[in-house]
Design a protein around this motif. Structure first.
Motif, mmCIF file in Angstrom:
data_model
loop_
_atom_site.group_PDB
_atom_site.id
_atom_site.type_symbol
_atom_site.label_atom_id
_atom_site.label_comp_id
_atom_site.label_asym_id
_atom_site.label_seq_id
_atom_site.Cartn_x
_atom_site.Cartn_y
_atom_site.Cartn_z
ATOM 1 N N LEU A 26 -5.122 -39.872 2.480
ATOM 2 C CA LEU A 26 -4.610 -39.195 3.672
ATOM 3 C C LEU A 26 -5.361 -37.886 3.908
ATOM 4 O O LEU A 26 -5.804 -37.603 5.031
ATOM 5 N N ILE A 27 -5.527 -37.097 2.869
ATOM 6 C CA ILE A 27 -6.229 -35.822 3.002
ATOM 7 C C ILE A 27 -7.684 -36.050 3.401
ATOM 8 O O ILE A 27 -8.230 -35.338 4.247
ATOM 9 N N GLY A 29 -8.823 -38.539 5.102
ATOM 10 C CA GLY A 29 -8.800 -38.966 6.498
ATOM 11 C C GLY A 29 -8.621 -37.800 7.450
ATOM 12 O O GLY A 29 -9.297 -37.719 8.480
ATOM 13 N N VAL A 30 -7.739 -36.873 7.119
ATOM 14 C CA VAL A 30 -7.532 -35.685 7.944
ATOM 15 C C VAL A 30 -8.800 -34.826 7.951
ATOM 16 O O VAL A 30 -9.186 -34.283 8.977
ATOM 17 N N ALA A 31 -9.468 -34.720 6.802
ATOM 18 C CA ALA A 31 -10.696 -33.926 6.717
ATOM 19 C C ALA A 31 -11.775 -34.481 7.640
ATOM 20 O O ALA A 31 -12.569 -33.721 8.196
ATOM 21 N N LYS A 32 -11.802 -35.798 7.838
ATOM 22 C CA LYS A 32 -12.803 -36.402 8.716
ATOM 23 C C LYS A 32 -12.588 -36.008 10.173
ATOM 24 O O LYS A 32 -13.502 -36.122 10.990
ATOM 25 N N LEU A 33 -11.398 -35.502 10.493
ATOM 26 C CA LEU A 33 -11.114 -35.053 11.857
ATOM 27 C C LEU A 33 -11.501 -33.589 12.061
ATOM 28 O O LEU A 33 -11.558 -33.110 13.181
ATOM 29 N N ALA A 34 -11.738 -32.867 10.966
ATOM 30 C CA ALA A 34 -12.054 -31.447 11.029
ATOM 31 C C ALA A 34 -13.531 -31.238 11.372
ATOM 32 O O ALA A 34 -14.349 -32.145 11.205
#
Length: 187
Positions: A26-27, A29-34
């Motif tokens: 999850l983390i 995946g969120v980092a890929k949006l940053a």
């Protein structure tokens, strides 16, 4: 004992799956949006990567603004502080050496005028920011070496100062890499 063992084993397996499997995914995946897609924000100049926006680096040339010292020699793979107390004799010796070096490279600056961040490493050893005061105390040296009026360099520092988050969280900061790039771009 069986009545406790199997439920505990099941709970352990579920928690291992959640904390060691799903949460890291999850983390990530969120980092890929940053910005930087989780790999850091690369700073490019003339098509060449010159650093990362959120990782401090060493500038040893007196013609540039110096950032915070690093307890890990600016190695992002080994982030960390010195873990020495402010009363530790070895630590005090290192800080005094940094003060002496700063004063030698910045004639006319008094010891009391040196912001603490210029002689102490951050907790990570990789802080890319200074306070505006940390940048401004270096203006005289850079102006003399580059032949740029001090007022112009003070404006440059002001232009590269980021205010607190939402105007109230944290201090104002100056990204040293961005400031040095802007310094090189001055005509």
């Amino acid at each position: 004992m069986k009545q406790y063992f199997f439920p505990a084993l099941k709970l352990t397996l579920v928690l291992v799956l959640l904390t060691a499997g799903l949460y890291p995914l999850l983390i990530a995946g969120v980092a890929k949006l940053a910005p930087g897609k989780g790999d850091g924000v690369k700073v490019e100049l003339n098509g060449k990567v010159v650093g990362y926006a959120n990782i401090g680096q060493q500038f040893s040339d007196d013609r540039y603004f110096q950032g915070r010292p690093s307890a890990v020699d600016y190695n992002a793979a080994g982030s960390g502080g010195s873990n020495k107390a402010p009363s530790n004799e070895d630590y005090l010796k290192v800080v005094q050496e940094r003060i002496d070096t700063f004063l030698a490279h910045n004639p006319g600056v008094q010891k009391a005028d040196i912001p603490a961040e210029l002689v102490t490493a951050s907790g990570s050893g990789l802080d890319p920011h200074l306070s505006p005061a940390g940048a401004l105390v270096q203006v005289r040296r850079i102006a003399k070496l580059r032949g740029i009026p001090e007022q112009r360099l003070q404006e440059l520092v002001k232009d590269n100062t980021q205010g607190p988050l939402l105007g109230m969280f944290g201090p104002a900061t100056v990204n040293v890499l961005a400031l040095n790039i802007a310094l090189d771009e001055l005509k």
